[in-house]
Each structure stands twice: as structure tokens, then as C-alpha cells.
Design an enzyme around this catalytic site. Structure first.
Site, PDB file in Angstrom:
ATOM      1  N   ASN A  18      19.493  52.856  61.056  1.00 14.89           N
ATOM      2  CA  ASN A  18      20.670  52.993  59.699  1.00 14.89           C
ATOM      3  C   ASN A  18      21.498  52.728  60.987  1.00 14.89           C
ATOM      4  OD1 ASN A  18      23.463  53.084  58.382  1.00 14.89           O
ATOM      5  ND2 ASN A  18      22.874  54.775  57.392  1.00 14.89           N
ATOM      6  N   LYS A  20      24.942  52.730  61.164  1.00 18.43           N
ATOM      7  CA  LYS A  20      26.115  53.454  60.791  1.00 18.43           C
ATOM      8  C   LYS A  20      27.600  52.795  61.317  1.00 18.43           C
ATOM      9  CE  LYS A  20      23.842  58.134  59.710  1.00 18.43           C
ATOM     10  NZ  LYS A  20      23.399  59.070  58.571  1.00 18.43           N
ATOM     11  N   HIS A 106      24.294  55.568  50.248  1.00 21.88           N
ATOM     12  CA  HIS A 106      23.968  56.353  51.441  1.00 21.88           C
ATOM     13  C   HIS A 106      24.964  57.585  50.584  1.00 21.88           C
ATOM     14  CE1 HIS A 106      23.998  58.466  54.372  1.00 21.88           C
ATOM     15  NE2 HIS A 106      22.956  57.829  55.341  1.00 21.88           N
ATOM     16  N   GLU A 108      27.023  59.095  52.453  1.00 20.29           N
ATOM     17  CA  GLU A 108      27.908  59.434  53.376  1.00 20.29           C
ATOM     18  C   GLU A 108      29.055  58.002  51.930  1.00 20.29           C
ATOM     19  OE1 GLU A 108      26.163  58.188  56.959  1.00 20.29           O
ATOM     20  OE2 GLU A 108      25.779  60.135  57.076  1.00 20.29           O
ATOM     21  N   GLU A 176      17.208  60.776  50.990  1.00 22.32           N
ATOM     22  CA  GLU A 176      17.685  61.659  51.584  1.00 22.32           C
ATOM     23  C   GLU A 176      17.953  62.841  51.691  1.00 22.32           C
ATOM     24  OE1 GLU A 176      18.120  58.899  55.245  1.00 22.32           O
ATOM     25  OE2 GLU A 176      19.806  58.539  53.684  1.00 22.32           O
ATOM     26  N   GLY A 182      21.368  63.972  59.806  1.00 19.23           N
ATOM     27  CA  GLY A 182      21.698  64.040  61.205  1.00 19.23           C
ATOM     28  C   GLY A 182      21.710  65.321  61.794  1.00 19.23           C
ATOM     29  N   SER A 221      17.087  63.011  59.350  1.00 17.93           N
ATOM     30  CA  SER A 221      16.480  63.393  61.138  1.00 17.93           C
ATOM     31  C   SER A 221      15.099  63.498  61.146  1.00 17.93           C
ATOM     32  CB  SER A 221      16.404  65.503  60.918  1.00 17.93           C
ATOM     33  OG  SER A 221      18.129  65.304  60.623  1.00 17.93           O
TER      34      SER A 221
HETATM   35  P1  PGA Z   1      19.904  61.072  60.871  1.00 20.21           P
HETATM   36  O1  PGA Z   1      20.403  59.499  59.866  1.00 20.21           O
HETATM   37  O2  PGA Z   1      18.198  60.442  61.150  1.00 20.21           O
HETATM   38  O3  PGA Z   1      20.965  61.058  61.640  1.00 20.21           O
HETATM   39  O4  PGA Z   1      19.529  62.191  59.964  1.00 20.21           O
HETATM   40  C1  PGA Z   1      19.902  59.329  58.432  1.00 20.21           C
HETATM   41  C2  PGA Z   1      20.474  58.582  57.282  1.00 20.21           C
HETATM   42  O5  PGA Z   1      21.555  59.103  57.263  1.00 20.21           O
HETATM   43  O6  PGA Z   1      20.069  57.534  57.271  1.00 20.21           O
END
Ligand code: PGA
Length: 260
Positions: A18, A20, A106, A108, A176, A182, A221
Site C-alpha cells: 500500500n 498510500k 483503511h 487512515e 491492521e 507506521g 510495520s
Molecule cells: P506500515 O503500513 O507497513 O507502514 O505500518 C501498513 C498499512 O497501513 O497498510
């Protein structure tokens, strides 16, 4: 694949990146390097591999990749197929541009755009209308985890976000934990196993054999150094990767967990 899946149809894992809101034209070379590496590895990679770039890059990536079987997905979609929705992308547009899947719900999107389970549910139906597989994200915040609410929160998100009648081909679930995205933090393997086990029970309870085959990805992560451990957990059928999917070297290091 793992022992929990034995006895039913084997589940082919998926490693999905992803990107983003990252990725200018220059980043295409990273995605194409992944496709090249997959072409070289051939059958040795026991997983599907996907990149979900920004909407601006879905078409060009779909057109230039594919040699190694790299799949392309979108990161979000509107519930409608067209109309007066400035700035939004219809799932039909993503499909037309070459995407085969779309991430929905997601955290976010849930946090930045106030997306509720009801909205996510509509987006899953819209993705299916357009012939896309919906990658449905669920996960608890740190406050919810500390209050012991993880299983309740995730179960509620699953019930509210996933419509009836879905199949193992048109839905993928991504667990997640919001606090792991992140941050470099990951839950313990027992915690991941517990949540994925609950998700599997929910899916097989609702969808029978299809529910036993729906892929459940872990996200938050994931990196080359923890991929083997995380991907080896019962009922973890792949990864949704953010930061570590931006560079071919890191992303391929995660895919490596599925090299036979
Ligand atoms: P990350 O993000 O691997 O940077 O923690 C995962 C995600 O939001 O899909």
C-alpha cells in the site's frame, strides 16, 4: 499457508503493498523491479504479489507490469460508479485502469475521512459491482487494545463492513492494529494469532467453506526482518505492507518469506 489451513483447500497467500500518498513517476522503477524479480523467481514464489499505488499510477503500472505477474490495486473507491463527486475515484475507473482489487476501510480513511462500517460496506458492494476484489481493513486503536476491547472492536468492524454472500475470490480481510501502522511496533505473535483466529471463526461462521478460504492479511510495520515470524502465524495468509513496500529491495525481502 499453515497448519490451520490444512484439511481445507490450501490458501495462496498475498503480499500487497500500500503506497498510500507516495509515488511520483520516478517510483515506477521500484514497482517494475518487483515485477522483474517475480518473473525471474517464477514458481519459486508461493504467493501473489500486489502493489496499490496512488490512483494516478494505476493505469501506467498496469500497462507496464505483468511480466512477473505483479497485480495492481487501488487504495480506495467511491460507492457510486460515476457522478458529481469531485476528486473521487469510482471502482469502475480503477478496473478500467487495470486494477483487480481495491483497499477499503483503511484506518487512515476511517480517521481522516470519517468512514464508518456502513460506508465501508457500501464500498465493498461497489468494488464487487465493478469486478474488483475488496481488501477490507479492520483493527483496533491503542486505547481500545488497552481497554481489552480488541476482539469486540474487530468483530464489530467485520460484521458492519463485510456484506453477506461474499466469496474467497472477492474479499480479503486485512487485520491492521492502528497503533502498529507506521510505528515500528507489532503485536506479539500470540496476539496476532488470537485476532486472526477470531476473524477466521467469524468468516467461516458466516460464509462456510468460502469463509475458510478468505485470505486474512496482517498489516502494521511488516518488514523483511519480521516477515518470516509474522507470516508463519496460524491463519495469517499474507501481509499488507505500507512503508516497506516503497522500495523494491524491502518489499521483495518480505515476499522472500514465501519463497519455497
Ligand atoms: P506500515 O503500513 O507497513 O507502514 O505500518 C501498513 C498499512 O497501513 O497498510
Amino acid at each position: 499457508m499453515n497448519e490451520a489451513d490444512a484439511g481445507t483447500t490450501p490458501i495462496r497467500p498475498l503480499v500487497a503493498g500500500n503506497w498510500k500518498m507516495n509515488g511520483l513517476k520516478a517510483a515506477l522503477s521500484e514497482a517494475l523491479a518487483v515485477d522483474e524479480a517475480l518473473a525471474e523467481a517464477g514458481q519459486a514464489v508461493g504467493a501473489d504479489v500486489m502493489i496499490c499505488p496512488p490512483a494516478t499510477m494505476v493505469m501506467v503500472l498496469s500497462e507496464l507490469s505483468g511480466k512477473g505477474g505483479l497485480q495492481v490495486g487501488g487504495q480506495d473507491c467511491h460507492a457510486n460508479s460515476s457522478g458529481a463527486h469531485t476528486g473521487d475515484v469510482a471502482p469502475e475507473m480503477l478496473a478500467d485502469a487495470g486494477a483487480i482489487a481495491v483497499i477499503v476501510g483503511h484506518s487512515e480513511r476511517r480517521a481522516d475521512h470519517g468512514e464508518t462500517d456502513r460506508i465501508v460496506h457500501e464500498k465493498v458492494l461497489a468494488a464487487h459491482r465493478a469486478g474488483l476484489t475488496a481488501i477490507v481493513c479492520v483493527g483496533e486503536t491503542i486505547g481500545q487494545r488497552q481497554a481489552g476491547l480488541t476482539l469486540d472492536v474487530v468483530a464489530r468492524q467485520l460484521s458492519g463492513s463485510i456484506p453477506d454472500g461474499v466469496t474467497a475470490e472477492n474479499v480479503i480481510v486485512a487485520y491492521e492494529p492502528v497503533w502498529a501502522i507506521g510505528t515500528g511496533l507489532t503485536p506479539g505473535t500470540d496476539d496476532v494469532e488470537q485476532v486472526h483466529g477470531m476473524i477466521r471463526e467469524h468468516l467461516s461462521g458466516r460464509f462456510g467453506e468460502e469463509g475458510r478460504r478468505i485470505r486474512i492479511l496482517y498489516g502494521g510495520s511488516v518488514k523483511p526482518s519480521n516477515a518470516v515470524e509474522l507470516m508463519g502465524i496460524t491463519n495469517v495468509n499474507g501481509a499488507l505492507v505500507g512503508g516497506a513496500s516503497l522500495m523494491a529491495k524491502d518489499f521483495l525481502g518480505i515476499v522472500e518469506a514465501y519463497r519455497g
